[in-house]
Design a protein around this motif. Structure first.
Motif, mmCIF file in Angstrom:
data_model
loop_
_atom_site.group_PDB
_atom_site.id
_atom_site.type_symbol
_atom_site.label_atom_id
_atom_site.label_comp_id
_atom_site.label_asym_id
_atom_site.label_seq_id
_atom_site.Cartn_x
_atom_site.Cartn_y
_atom_site.Cartn_z
ATOM 1 N N PRO A 52 0.818 -1.222 0.000
ATOM 2 C CA PRO A 52 0.000 0.000 0.000
ATOM 3 C C PRO A 52 0.853 1.275 0.000
ATOM 4 C CG PRO A 52 -0.869 -1.562 1.593
ATOM 5 C CD PRO A 52 0.423 -2.117 1.081
ATOM 6 N N LEU A 56 0.617 4.309 -2.615
ATOM 7 C CA LEU A 56 0.405 5.686 -2.184
ATOM 8 C C LEU A 56 1.493 6.608 -2.732
ATOM 9 C CD1 LEU A 56 -1.327 7.563 -0.463
ATOM 10 C CD2 LEU A 56 0.200 7.071 1.458
ATOM 11 N N THR A 57 2.731 6.143 -2.712
ATOM 12 C CA THR A 57 3.838 6.926 -3.271
ATOM 13 C C THR A 57 3.635 7.137 -4.774
ATOM 14 O OG1 THR A 57 5.326 6.005 -1.608
ATOM 15 C CG2 THR A 57 6.343 7.036 -3.513
ATOM 16 N N TYR A 60 0.975 9.782 -5.285
ATOM 17 C CA TYR A 60 1.484 11.147 -5.049
ATOM 18 C C TYR A 60 2.379 11.624 -6.193
ATOM 19 C CZ TYR A 60 -0.303 11.672 -0.314
ATOM 20 O OH TYR A 60 -1.126 11.812 0.770
#
Length: 93
Positions: A52, A56-57, A60
């Motif tokens: 996860p 998420l990285t 972004y």
């Protein structure tokens, strides 16, 4: 061919006259390619994330890339519009 109204030197002449607009044209083409490639393969990259945090990285980084591409496209289109309007106003006078 010149008798039929086809001039082979036209692209070179256009490029010489519009050399200042070339970076904006390249920027718009680059942003368009970025969006096409992103639409085709960007989701697959996130689906293959191993954790996860990696997803998420990736989200972004993708958000930052989208924001920067929108800014670049806006500036380039604004520059091209300004150049076109200025040239058109000169011809009308």
């Amino acid at each position: 061919m010149a008798l039929m109204g086809i001039d082979k030197a036209q692209p070179a002449h256009w490029l010489k006259d519009n050399q200042g607009a070339l970076p904006s044209i390249i920027a718009v083409i680059g942003v368009t390619l970025f969006w096409v490639v992103g639409a085709i393969g960007g989701i697959r990259f996130l689906a293959d994330a191993s954790s996860p945090m990696a997803m998420l990285t990736g989200l972004y980084i993708g958000l930052a890339a989208v924001a920067v591409s929108i800014i670049i496209a806006t500036l380039a289109v604004n520059d091209l519009t300004r150049r076109y309007a200025r040239a058109r106003n000169r011809r009308q006078r």
